[in-house]
Design a protein around this motif. Structure first.
Motif, PDB file in Angstrom:
ATOM      1  N   ILE A   1      -3.342   3.143  10.813  1.00  0.00           N
ATOM      2  CA  ILE A   1      -2.045   3.559  10.312  1.00  0.00           C
ATOM      3  C   ILE A   1      -1.333   4.422  11.347  1.00  0.00           C
ATOM      4  CG2 ILE A   1      -1.580   3.429   7.868  1.00  0.00           C
ATOM      5  CD1 ILE A   1      -3.708   5.207   7.208  1.00  0.00           C
ATOM      6  N   GLN A   2      -1.724   4.289  12.585  1.00  0.00           N
ATOM      7  CA  GLN A   2      -1.139   5.099  13.645  1.00  0.00           C
ATOM      8  C   GLN A   2       0.337   4.786  13.863  1.00  0.00           C
ATOM      9  OE1 GLN A   2      -2.495   7.703  15.204  1.00  0.00           O
ATOM     10  NE2 GLN A   2      -4.260   7.434  13.887  1.00  0.00           N
ATOM     11  N   GLU A   3       0.737   3.526  13.622  1.00  0.00           N
ATOM     12  CA  GLU A   3       2.123   3.160  13.875  1.00  0.00           C
ATOM     13  C   GLU A   3       3.086   3.908  12.956  1.00  0.00           C
ATOM     14  OE1 GLU A   3       2.706  -1.082  13.984  1.00  0.00           O
ATOM     15  OE2 GLU A   3       0.729  -1.324  14.848  1.00  0.00           O
ATOM     16  N   ASP A   4       2.671   4.169  11.758  1.00  0.00           N
ATOM     17  CA  ASP A   4       3.499   4.921  10.824  1.00  0.00           C
ATOM     18  C   ASP A   4       2.581   5.876  10.085  1.00  0.00           C
ATOM     19  OD1 ASP A   4       5.287   5.975   9.079  1.00  0.00           O
ATOM     20  OD2 ASP A   4       5.946   4.065   8.238  1.00  0.00           O
TER      21      ASP A   4
ATOM     22  N   LYS B   1       4.589  -4.149  10.363  1.00  0.00           N
ATOM     23  CA  LYS B   1       3.135  -4.287  10.342  1.00  0.00           C
ATOM     24  C   LYS B   1       2.521  -3.038   9.722  1.00  0.00           C
ATOM     25  CE  LYS B   1      -0.982  -4.517  13.213  1.00  0.00           C
ATOM     26  NZ  LYS B   1      -1.532  -4.473  14.567  1.00  0.00           N
ATOM     27  N   ALA B   2       3.044  -1.871  10.045  1.00  0.00           N
ATOM     28  CA  ALA B   2       2.511  -0.623   9.493  1.00  0.00           C
ATOM     29  C   ALA B   2       2.611  -0.612   7.969  1.00  0.00           C
ATOM     30  CB  ALA B   2       3.242   0.572  10.086  1.00  0.00           C
ATOM     31  N   ALA B   3       3.713  -1.118   7.438  1.00  0.00           N
ATOM     32  CA  ALA B   3       3.876  -1.171   5.978  1.00  0.00           C
ATOM     33  C   ALA B   3       2.860  -2.137   5.369  1.00  0.00           C
ATOM     34  CB  ALA B   3       5.290  -1.584   5.614  1.00  0.00           C
ATOM     35  N   LEU B   4       2.639  -3.272   6.019  1.00  0.00           N
ATOM     36  CA  LEU B   4       1.656  -4.239   5.545  1.00  0.00           C
ATOM     37  C   LEU B   4       0.251  -3.644   5.585  1.00  0.00           C
ATOM     38  CD1 LEU B   4       0.743  -7.104   4.702  1.00  0.00           C
ATOM     39  CD2 LEU B   4       0.734  -7.698   7.150  1.00  0.00           C
ATOM     40  N   VAL B   5      -0.111  -3.038   6.696  1.00  0.00           N
ATOM     41  CA  VAL B   5      -1.445  -2.446   6.835  1.00  0.00           C
ATOM     42  C   VAL B   5      -1.622  -1.305   5.834  1.00  0.00           C
ATOM     43  CG1 VAL B   5      -2.984  -1.164   8.375  1.00  0.00           C
ATOM     44  CG2 VAL B   5      -1.774  -3.181   9.213  1.00  0.00           C
ATOM     45  N   GLY B   6      -0.602  -0.466   5.690  1.00  0.00           N
ATOM     46  CA  GLY B   6      -0.681   0.636   4.730  1.00  0.00           C
ATOM     47  C   GLY B   6      -0.893   0.132   3.313  1.00  0.00           C
ATOM     48  N   ALA B   7      -0.178  -0.912   2.949  1.00  0.00           N
ATOM     49  CA  ALA B   7      -0.332  -1.485   1.610  1.00  0.00           C
ATOM     50  C   ALA B   7      -1.702  -2.143   1.458  1.00  0.00           C
ATOM     51  CB  ALA B   7       0.780  -2.497   1.338  1.00  0.00           C
TER      52      ALA B   7
END
Length: 185
Positions: A108-111, A50-56
């Protein structure tokens, strides 16, 4: 009826639409997969978390907001560039309410490291562009920049003012344009 997506860009476009319609809380692997009409596994083919999706998604929103216009004259004049940037900031806040303040504070707290890296890359790109405009603006007087007061340092100042305006949701560039006029022309 949902359209089946087959590319990373389609997934990001759907994610941006979800953010616009339902807010940031709507972004997770399952909701994006459902909106795209694909399986959860299909999303994982492109994003490992999810962090990668949100970051993108954050990165794609920044790119949408500050995508260079076809009119190159905006980047030949410092005042025109700043006016355009403030217009884009206003556009971004209307299209993605809370984006500028919320994404860096919580989404983006997760990553954090990946999100921070992406944000820094985008900010550096904006800073580099602003610096380039300052260096090629023929209206700037010849002695405006010195070793102690370089175009890079002034671009940092202008960018800081822009970030401050984003947080205040103040899209009037008048004060910044006056600073530019008095300092450079």
């Amino acid at each position: 009826m949902n359209t089946v997506v087959t590319s990373k860009e389609d997934i990001l476009k759907t994610s941006r639409n979800l953010i616009q319609q339902e807010g940031w809380a709507a972004i997770n692997i399952r909701s994006v997969a459902a909106a795209c009409g694909v399986s959860v596994g299909s999303i994982y083919n492109y994003f490992d978390s999810k962090a990668a999706l949100v970051g993108a998604a954050v990165e794609s929103i920044w790119h949408e907001i500050f995508h260079r216009p076809n009119d190159g004259t905006v980047f030949q004049d410092t005042q025109a560039c700043i006016t355009w940037m403030y217009q884009q900031m206003e556009y971004g806040c209307k299209q993605y309410p809370g984006f500028f303040s919320l994404h860096s504070l919580g989404f983006i707290q997760e990553d954090k490291s990946d999100g921070q890296r992406r944000m820094e890359q985008i900010w550096q790109h904006i800073l580099d562009g602003l610096c380039s405009v300052l260096k090629q603006d023929t209206r700037i007087r010849a002695n405006a920049f010195t070793e102690q007061f370089s175009a890079e340092k002034f671009a940092d100042v202008l960018f800081s003012l822009m970030l401050s305006a984003l947080l205040r949701q103040d899209y009037d560039p008048t004060a910044v344009l006056e600073i530019v006029r008095r300092t450079l022309y």
